[in-house]
Design a protein around this motif. Structure first.
Motif, PDB file in Angstrom:
ATOM      1  N   GLY A 104       9.795   7.341   4.863  1.00 42.85           N
ATOM      2  CA  GLY A 104       9.777   8.413   5.855  1.00 42.85           C
ATOM      3  C   GLY A 104       9.032   9.642   5.362  1.00 42.85           C
ATOM      4  N   LEU A 105       7.988   9.428   4.576  1.00 41.57           N
ATOM      5  CA  LEU A 105       7.217  10.524   4.004  1.00 41.57           C
ATOM      6  C   LEU A 105       5.741  10.359   4.328  1.00 41.57           C
ATOM      7  CD1 LEU A 105       8.838  10.499   0.455  1.00 41.57           C
ATOM      8  CD2 LEU A 105       9.232  12.198   2.235  1.00 41.57           C
ATOM      9  N   ALA A 106       4.978  11.427   4.115  1.00 39.96           N
ATOM     10  CA  ALA A 106       3.528  11.358   4.254  1.00 39.96           C
ATOM     11  C   ALA A 106       2.951  10.579   3.077  1.00 39.96           C
ATOM     12  CB  ALA A 106       2.932  12.760   4.292  1.00 39.96           C
ATOM     13  N   ARG A 107       1.806   9.926   3.306  1.00 35.06           N
ATOM     14  CA  ARG A 107       1.183   9.151   2.235  1.00 35.06           C
ATOM     15  C   ARG A 107       0.810  10.037   1.057  1.00 35.06           C
ATOM     16  NH1 ARG A 107      -2.604   8.470  -0.805  1.00 35.06           N
ATOM     17  NH2 ARG A 107      -3.787  10.076   0.239  1.00 35.06           N
ATOM     18  N   GLY A 108       0.313  11.233   1.295  1.00 34.21           N
ATOM     19  CA  GLY A 108      -0.063  12.139   0.211  1.00 34.21           C
ATOM     20  C   GLY A 108       1.122  12.522  -0.665  1.00 34.21           C
ATOM     21  N   THR A 109       2.246  12.791  -0.034  1.00 33.24           N
ATOM     22  CA  THR A 109       3.465  13.116  -0.780  1.00 33.24           C
ATOM     23  C   THR A 109       3.902  11.924  -1.615  1.00 33.24           C
ATOM     24  OG1 THR A 109       4.158  14.647   0.957  1.00 33.24           O
ATOM     25  CG2 THR A 109       5.876  13.855  -0.551  1.00 33.24           C
ATOM     26  N   THR A 110       3.880  10.756  -1.020  1.00 31.72           N
ATOM     27  CA  THR A 110       4.280   9.538  -1.732  1.00 31.72           C
ATOM     28  C   THR A 110       3.339   9.268  -2.893  1.00 31.72           C
ATOM     29  OG1 THR A 110       5.227   8.650   0.298  1.00 31.72           O
ATOM     30  CG2 THR A 110       4.748   7.069  -1.456  1.00 31.72           C
ATOM     31  N   SER A 111       2.050   9.443  -2.687  1.00 31.66           N
ATOM     32  CA  SER A 111       1.064   9.232  -3.744  1.00 31.66           C
ATOM     33  C   SER A 111       1.330  10.158  -4.934  1.00 31.66           C
ATOM     34  CB  SER A 111      -0.342   9.469  -3.201  1.00 31.66           C
ATOM     35  OG  SER A 111      -1.289   9.390  -4.240  1.00 31.66           O
ATOM     36  N   ARG A 112       1.581  11.425  -4.656  1.00 28.20           N
ATOM     37  CA  ARG A 112       1.862  12.396  -5.718  1.00 28.20           C
ATOM     38  C   ARG A 112       3.124  12.010  -6.493  1.00 28.20           C
ATOM     39  NH1 ARG A 112       5.229  16.324  -5.309  1.00 28.20           N
ATOM     40  NH2 ARG A 112       5.171  16.370  -3.043  1.00 28.20           N
ATOM     41  N   ILE A 113       4.150  11.594  -5.775  1.00 34.86           N
ATOM     42  CA  ILE A 113       5.417  11.216  -6.418  1.00 34.86           C
ATOM     43  C   ILE A 113       5.231   9.959  -7.267  1.00 34.86           C
ATOM     44  CG2 ILE A 113       7.755  10.371  -5.959  1.00 34.86           C
ATOM     45  CD1 ILE A 113       7.710  12.296  -3.478  1.00 34.86           C
TER      46      ILE A 113
ATOM     47  N   LYS B 147       0.845  -1.189   0.000  1.00 32.18           N
ATOM     48  CA  LYS B 147       0.000   0.000   0.000  1.00 32.18           C
ATOM     49  C   LYS B 147       0.882   1.241   0.000  1.00 32.18           C
ATOM     50  CE  LYS B 147      -3.683  -2.280   2.453  1.00 32.18           C
ATOM     51  NZ  LYS B 147      -4.547  -2.338   3.601  1.00 32.18           N
ATOM     52  N   GLN B 148       0.334   2.328  -0.503  1.00 32.37           N
ATOM     53  CA  GLN B 148       1.090   3.581  -0.520  1.00 32.37           C
ATOM     54  C   GLN B 148       1.504   3.995   0.883  1.00 32.37           C
ATOM     55  OE1 GLN B 148      -1.170   6.524  -2.624  1.00 32.37           O
ATOM     56  NE2 GLN B 148      -0.732   5.614  -4.626  1.00 32.37           N
ATOM     57  N   THR B 149       0.677   3.708   1.863  1.00 33.49           N
ATOM     58  CA  THR B 149       1.044   4.066   3.237  1.00 33.49           C
ATOM     59  C   THR B 149       2.282   3.304   3.696  1.00 33.49           C
ATOM     60  OG1 THR B 149      -0.557   2.453   4.077  1.00 33.49           O
ATOM     61  CG2 THR B 149      -1.270   4.742   3.979  1.00 33.49           C
ATOM     62  N   GLU B 150       2.425   2.067   3.238  1.00 33.61           N
ATOM     63  CA  GLU B 150       3.605   1.272   3.609  1.00 33.61           C
ATOM     64  C   GLU B 150       4.861   1.812   2.924  1.00 33.61           C
ATOM     65  OE1 GLU B 150       1.684  -3.079   4.425  1.00 33.61           O
ATOM     66  OE2 GLU B 150       1.633  -2.355   2.353  1.00 33.61           O
ATOM     67  N   ILE B 151       4.741   2.145   1.649  1.00 35.25           N
ATOM     68  CA  ILE B 151       5.887   2.736   0.930  1.00 35.25           C
ATOM     69  C   ILE B 151       6.255   4.063   1.581  1.00 35.25           C
ATOM     70  CG2 ILE B 151       6.674   3.673  -1.279  1.00 35.25           C
ATOM     71  CD1 ILE B 151       4.852   1.556  -2.634  1.00 35.25           C
ATOM     72  N   ALA B 152       5.236   4.865   1.922  1.00 33.80           N
ATOM     73  CA  ALA B 152       5.483   6.161   2.560  1.00 33.80           C
ATOM     74  C   ALA B 152       6.205   5.996   3.893  1.00 33.80           C
ATOM     75  CB  ALA B 152       4.163   6.893   2.763  1.00 33.80           C
ATOM     76  N   THR B 153       5.776   5.013   4.682  1.00 36.49           N
ATOM     77  CA  THR B 153       6.410   4.771   5.983  1.00 36.49           C
ATOM     78  C   THR B 153       7.865   4.386   5.814  1.00 36.49           C
ATOM     79  OG1 THR B 153       4.305   4.125   6.962  1.00 36.49           O
ATOM     80  CG2 THR B 153       6.303   3.366   8.076  1.00 36.49           C
ATOM     81  N   ILE B 154       8.148   3.498   4.869  1.00 33.20           N
ATOM     82  CA  ILE B 154       9.530   3.072   4.636  1.00 33.20           C
ATOM     83  C   ILE B 154      10.387   4.253   4.179  1.00 33.20           C
ATOM     84  CG2 ILE B 154      11.020   1.600   3.205  1.00 33.20           C
ATOM     85  CD1 ILE B 154       8.595  -0.385   3.134  1.00 33.20           C
TER      86      ILE B 154
END
Length: 83
Positions: free
Chosen positions: A41-50, A32-39
């Protein structure tokens, strides 16, 4: 490290750890994007946009096995992979 580089580094590490040896083009486990974001060290919204930007540029693609790095040049430019 800028957020896009952190996401690239995370995706590369996940590809390396996916069980296919040190292949940067190996499928990345379906996370999930939240898992990638956690790894990363970013917010889920930032990771989703990237991730959306990477998809539109062809840097990553979605396959039946999960995400894959499709263009390694951005990783090389940022020093994450040897030329």
């Amino acid at each position: 490290m800028p957020p896009p580089v952190r996401v690239l580094a995370t995706l590369l590490e996940l590809a390396f750890c996916s069980g296919y040896g040190n292949d940067p083009l190996a499928p990345i486990p379906d996370l999930k994007q939240t898992e990638i974001a956690t790894i990363a060290g970013l917010a889920r919204g930032t990771t989703s946009r990237i991730l959306t930007q990477f998809r539109s540029r062809g840097t990553i693609v979605q396959t039946a096995e999960g995400l894959r790095l499709a263009n390694l040049e951005p990783l090389r430019r940022r020093g994450l992979l040897e030329p």
